[in-house]
Design an enzyme around this catalytic site. Structure first.
Site, PDB file in Angstrom:
ATOM      1  N   LYS A 239       0.861  -1.187   0.000  1.00 51.60           N
ATOM      2  CA  LYS A 239       0.000   0.000   0.000  1.00 51.60           C
ATOM      3  C   LYS A 239       0.891   1.228   0.000  1.00 51.60           C
ATOM      4  CE  LYS A 239      -3.047   2.738   3.061  1.00 51.60           C
ATOM      5  NZ  LYS A 239      -3.903   2.770   4.277  1.00 51.60           N
TER       6      LYS A 239
ATOM      7  N   ASP B  40      -2.368  10.353   3.456  1.00 52.96           N
ATOM      8  CA  ASP B  40      -3.767   9.972   3.678  1.00 52.96           C
ATOM      9  C   ASP B  40      -4.456  11.009   4.558  1.00 52.96           C
ATOM     10  OD1 ASP B  40      -6.183   8.747   4.045  1.00 52.96           O
ATOM     11  OD2 ASP B  40      -5.423   7.142   5.355  1.00 52.96           O
TER      12      ASP B  40
ATOM     13  N   LYS C 149      -9.790  13.164   8.080  1.00 53.81           N
ATOM     14  CA  LYS C 149      -9.296  12.801   9.410  1.00 53.81           C
ATOM     15  C   LYS C 149      -9.249  14.046  10.295  1.00 53.81           C
ATOM     16  CE  LYS C 149      -6.184   9.015   8.049  1.00 53.81           C
ATOM     17  NZ  LYS C 149      -6.820   7.938   8.826  1.00 53.81           N
TER      18      LYS C 149
ATOM     19  N   ASP D  14       1.858   6.515   5.418  1.00 50.67           N
ATOM     20  CA  ASP D  14       0.841   5.565   4.973  1.00 50.67           C
ATOM     21  C   ASP D  14       1.273   4.828   3.702  1.00 50.67           C
ATOM     22  OD1 ASP D  14      -1.535   4.342   5.611  1.00 50.67           O
ATOM     23  OD2 ASP D  14      -2.778   5.749   4.478  1.00 50.67           O
TER      24      ASP D  14
ATOM     25  N   ASP E  90     -11.945   7.307   3.952  1.00 49.29           N
ATOM     26  CA  ASP E  90     -10.715   7.080   4.716  1.00 49.29           C
ATOM     27  C   ASP E  90     -10.330   5.591   4.747  1.00 49.29           C
ATOM     28  OD1 ASP E  90      -8.510   7.726   6.191  1.00 49.29           O
ATOM     29  OD2 ASP E  90      -9.581   8.072   8.073  1.00 49.29           O
TER      30      ASP E  90
ATOM     31  N   GLU F  17      -9.274   3.831   2.405  1.00 48.73           N
ATOM     32  CA  GLU F  17      -8.810   3.908   1.018  1.00 48.73           C
ATOM     33  C   GLU F  17      -7.762   2.848   0.678  1.00 48.73           C
ATOM     34  OE1 GLU F  17      -7.452   5.486   3.425  1.00 48.73           O
ATOM     35  OE2 GLU F  17      -5.328   5.149   2.998  1.00 48.73           O
TER      36      GLU F  17
ATOM     37  N   ARG G 239      -7.569  -0.335   1.193  1.00 46.79           N
ATOM     38  CA  ARG G 239      -8.113  -1.564   0.598  1.00 46.79           C
ATOM     39  C   ARG G 239      -8.544  -1.338  -0.851  1.00 46.79           C
ATOM     40  NH1 ARG G 239     -12.346  -1.829   5.459  1.00 46.79           N
ATOM     41  NH2 ARG G 239     -10.591  -0.698   6.386  1.00 46.79           N
TER      42      ARG G 239
HETATM   43  N1  BES Z   1      -3.963   4.659   6.973  1.00 46.79           N
HETATM   44  C1  BES Z   1      -5.096   4.449   7.795  1.00 46.79           C
HETATM   45  C2  BES Z   1      -4.808   3.460   8.935  1.00 46.79           C
HETATM   46  C3  BES Z   1      -3.902   3.937  10.000  1.00 46.79           C
HETATM   47  C4  BES Z   1      -4.360   4.726  11.032  1.00 46.79           C
HETATM   48  C5  BES Z   1      -2.586   3.567  10.010  1.00 46.79           C
HETATM   49  C6  BES Z   1      -3.506   5.147  12.033  1.00 46.79           C
HETATM   50  C7  BES Z   1      -1.730   3.966  11.017  1.00 46.79           C
HETATM   51  C8  BES Z   1      -2.203   4.750  12.036  1.00 46.79           C
HETATM   52  C9  BES Z   1      -6.239   3.913   6.970  1.00 46.79           C
HETATM   53  O1  BES Z   1      -6.301   4.373   5.667  1.00 46.79           O
HETATM   54  C10 BES Z   1      -7.489   4.329   7.652  1.00 46.79           C
HETATM   55  O2  BES Z   1      -7.738   5.507   7.702  1.00 46.79           O
HETATM   56  N2  BES Z   1      -8.243   3.375   8.159  1.00 46.79           N
HETATM   57  C11 BES Z   1      -9.435   3.652   8.855  1.00 46.79           C
HETATM   58  C12 BES Z   1     -10.467   2.658   8.406  1.00 46.79           C
HETATM   59  C13 BES Z   1     -11.852   2.951   8.909  1.00 46.79           C
HETATM   60  C14 BES Z   1     -12.392   4.181   8.227  1.00 46.79           C
HETATM   61  C15 BES Z   1     -12.720   1.763   8.613  1.00 46.79           C
HETATM   62  C16 BES Z   1      -9.153   3.513  10.345  1.00 46.79           C
HETATM   63  O3  BES Z   1      -8.419   2.608  10.725  1.00 46.79           O
HETATM   64  O4  BES Z   1      -9.648   4.324  11.101  1.00 46.79           O
HETATM   65 ZN    ZN Z   2      -4.550   4.953   4.821  1.00 45.93          ZN
HETATM   66 MN    MN Z   3      -7.347   6.197   5.511  1.00 45.04          MN
END
Ligand code: BES
Ligand code: ZN
Ligand code: MN
Length: 485
Positions: free
Chosen positions: A250, A255, A262, A273, A332, A334, A336
Site C-alpha cells: 500500500k 492519507d 481525518k 501511509d 478514509d 482507502e 483496501r
Molecule cells: N492509513 C489508515 C490506517 C492507520 C491509522 C494507520 C492510524 C496507522 C495509524 C487507513 O487508511 C485508515 O484511515 N483506516 C481507517 C479505516 C476505517 C475508516 C474503517 C481507520 O483505521 O480508522
Molecule cells: Zn490509509
Molecule cells: Mn485512511
C-alpha cells in the site's frame, strides 16, 4: 557510514571497541579496564556499554566494551546487532570520526562480525537532510567503522548484510521523506535511481494505462489529488522457472482521509501511509543487491488521498479491475481500494504461486497489537507459518489473526458487491476480508497489517526514533528461507 576491513589497528586517532560476552570480558583486557568494568556492573548483556581508557602502542585511547549477551543464547545474531547498535547510538555524535572494532581475538565468526556491523549501520541511520541548523554537538561525527582482524569470510558475509542494510535504509528513507517530496511520481523516480544497475526491471503504469485496465478503485482514491497515481512493479528474476512470489504494498503517499477527512491532530503521521510500499521497495532492493536466487516481484499501488471537488464521496460506487463493485462508505478506508486493484492486477499479470501484501491498513491494528507485532491474515496455513518463522528470524515480528465467513458477511453491501467498511469491531479483520474477496482461486495469499510497526516515537535497538524500516528484513528473510533453500 563507511565500513572497512583491516588486518591491524589503524594509526591515528580513533575510538576502539571490543565485543564482550555475557559474564566474560575479552581475555587480553588490561587489569584496570577489567576491574573498572566489573565495578561499573558491566556484565556483557546485549547492548550494554562500558567505556574506559587503555594504552595501545604508547598512546592512550578511548576503549568501549559492547555486550553481545551469551554465545549460546537464542537470538544471538540479534544480540550481536545490539552490541554494534549500542556503539553507534553512543558514539554517533560523540566527536569521534572513526570507530575501530577489534575482532582479532578470534572469538567471533565471519557471520557474527557481519551481524555486529549490521547493527552499527542500522542504528547509525538518520535523516538530517533538512536540518540545516544543527549545532556541532548534534551533528553526526562518526563516519567510518573499521573491522580489525576479522576472520576469513567476514567481508563476504558483510556484502550480504550490507545489501540488507541498503534495503532497510531505503525503506526508512521513503517513509521519512515528507509528503511533498514522496508522492507517486517521485516514489517511482526514487526507485528508478536506487535500482539502477541492479538488474531489476521496473514496470510503471500511469493513469491512462490503469484506466485501460479499468482500475476504478485505485484510480478513485487518487482522483481528488493533484498528484497523478502510479502502479509500479519491480521484477527480480534471480533464476528458477517456478511461478514468482509477489509482494504487494500500500503506497498512500499521504492519507488525509479524503472527504471523510481525518481530525487534524497527528495527521502529519499519514505521510507514512506508504510504509507497506516502502517495505516492498526496500525488501526488493535487498534481494537485488545481494542477487537473491529467486523469482520475486514487488508491486506497489501509489496514490495520494485528498479531499477535493473531484474526490470520491461517501456513497459512491466504484468498479474495480476485477469487475466487483464497491460501495465507498468512508473515503478514509482507502488502502483496501488501492490494494484490491493492485492485487488483482498482480495475480492476472504474474500468476504468482504466493502473494503477500503489506499495508498500514487499519488504526484498529494498533489497538490490538500495539507496536510489537504486525498482524498477519492468510488463507493458507503453510504460507502463514513461513511468514511467522521469517518474522521471528528477522526481528520483524508477526502475529496471526483470524479470517472467516462470519466476518466476511459484515461487508456485504445493499447496493454493490461489497462495502469498504464494516462495523467498528474487528476492523482489521473486516479489512482483510475485503482484500480476500480479490484473491483468485488457488492462490496462497497473506496480508500483513503493519500500521503499528513502520513508525516509532522512541528509538529501538537498531533504529533511531522515526521510520523503523519494518518489513524489508522480513521480506528478505522469507525469500531466503522459502525460495533459496
Ligand atoms: N492509513 C489508515 C490506517 C492507520 C491509522 C494507520 C492510524 C496507522 C495509524 C487507513 O487508511 C485508515 O484511515 N483506516 C481507517 C479505516 C476505517 C475508516 C474503517 C481507520 O483505521 O480508522
Ligand atoms: Zn490509509
Ligand atoms: Mn485512511
Amino acid at each position: 557510514m563507511k565500513i572497512e576491513f583491516a588486518p591491524t589497528l589503524p594509526v591515528g586517532s580513533h575510538l576502539l571497541a571490543q565485543i564482550a560476552n555475557k559474564d566474560t570480558l575479552p581475555g587480553d583486557l588490561e587489569k584496570a579496564l577489567g576491574e573498572g568494568a566489573a565495578s561499573a556492573r558491566f556484565k556483557g548483556g546485549a547492548g550494554q556499554i562500558f567505556e574506559g581508557f587503555a594504552e595501545r602502542d604508547g598512546a592512550v585511547v578511548r576503549l568501549a566494551l559492547a555486550g553481545a549477551g551469551a554465545p549460546d543464547a537464542d537470538g544471538r545474531s540479534a544480540n550481536l546487532e545490539k552490541a554494534g547498535a549500542a556503539l553507534a547510538a553512543k558514539y554517533l555524535t560523540s566527536g569521534e570520526k572513526t570507530l575501530a572494532i577489534d575482532f582479532s581475538d578470534g572469538a567471533l565468526s565471519a557471520e557474527d562480525v557481519a551481524s555486529v556491523l549490521l547493527g552499527v549501520r542500522l542504528r547509525a541511520w538518520r535523516h538530517d537532510a533538512y536540518r540545516t541548523k544543527l549545532k556541532d554537538e548534534q551533528k553526526r561525527s562518526l563516519e567510518t567503522v573499521i573491522a580489525v582482524g576479522a576472520p576469513d569470510g567476514a567481508e563476504t558475509a558483510w556484502t550480504v548484510a550490507a545489501a540488507l542494510a541498503d534495503g532497510v535504509e531505503f525503506t526508512r528513507q521513503l517513509v521519512t521523506e515528507p509528503p511533498n517530496k514522496v508522492f507517486p511520481i517521485s516514489f517511482v523516480d526514487m526507485c528508478r535511481e536506487e535500482f539502477d544497475g541492479t538488474g531489476a526491471e521496473l514496470i510503471v503504469l500511469d493513469e491512462d494505462a490503469m484506466e485501460k485496465l479499468s482500475m476504478g478503485a485505485l484510480l478513485g482514491v487518487g482522483q481528488g489529488s493533484a498528484q497523478p497515481s502510479r502502479l509500479l512493479a519491480i521484477k527480480w528474476d534471480g533464476g528458477g522457472s517456478e511461478a514468482p512470489t509477489v509482494f504487494v504494498g500500500k503506497g498512500v503517499t499521504f492519507d488525509t482521509g479524503g472527504i471523510s477527512l481525518k481530525p487534524g491532530a497527528g495527521m502529519d503521521e499519514m505521510k507514512w501511509d506508504m510504509g507497506g510500499a516502502g517495505a516492498v521497495a526496500g525488501g526488493m532492493l535487498a534481494l537485488a543487491r545481494r542477487k537473491a536466487k529467486a523469482n520475486v516481484i514487488g508491486v506497489v499501488g501509489l496514490v495520494e488521498n485528498m479531499p477535493d471537488g473531484n474526490a470520491i464521496r461517501p456513497g459512491d460506487v466504484l468498479t474495480s479491475m476485477s469487475g466487483q463493485t464497491i460501495e465507498v462508505l468512508n473515503t478514509d478506508a482507502e488502502g483496501r481500494l488501492v490494494l484490491c486493484d493492485a492485487l488483482h492486477w498482480a495475480q492476472t499479470e504474474f500468476a504468482p504461486k504466493r502473494i503477500v501484501d503489506f499495508a498500514t491498513l487499519t488504526g484498529a491494528m494498533l489497538i490490538s497489537l500495539g507496536h510489537e507485532y504486525a498482524g498477519v491474515f492468510s488463507n493458507d496455513d503453510a504460507l502463514a507459518n513461513d511468514l511467522l518463522a521469517a518474522g521471528t528470524q528477522s526481528g520483524d515480528k508477526l502475529w496471526r489473526l483470524p479470517l472467516g465467513p462470519a466476518y466476511d458477511k459484515l461487508i456485504d453491501s445493499q447496493i454493490a458487491d461489497v462495502k469498504n467498511v464494516g462495523p467498528r469491531p474487528a476492523g482489521s479483520i473486516t479489512a482483510a476480508q475485503f482484500l480476500q474477496r480479490f484473491i483468485h482461486d488457488g492462490v496462497a495469499w497473506a496480508h500483513c497489517d503493519v500500521a503499528g510497526m513502520v513508525w516509532s516515537d522512541k528509538p529501538g535497538a537498531t533504529w533511531e526514533k522515526g521510520a523503523t524500516g519494518y518489513g524489508a528484513r522480513l521480506i528478505d528473510r522469507f525469500v531466503r528461507d522459502t525460495l533459496e533453500g
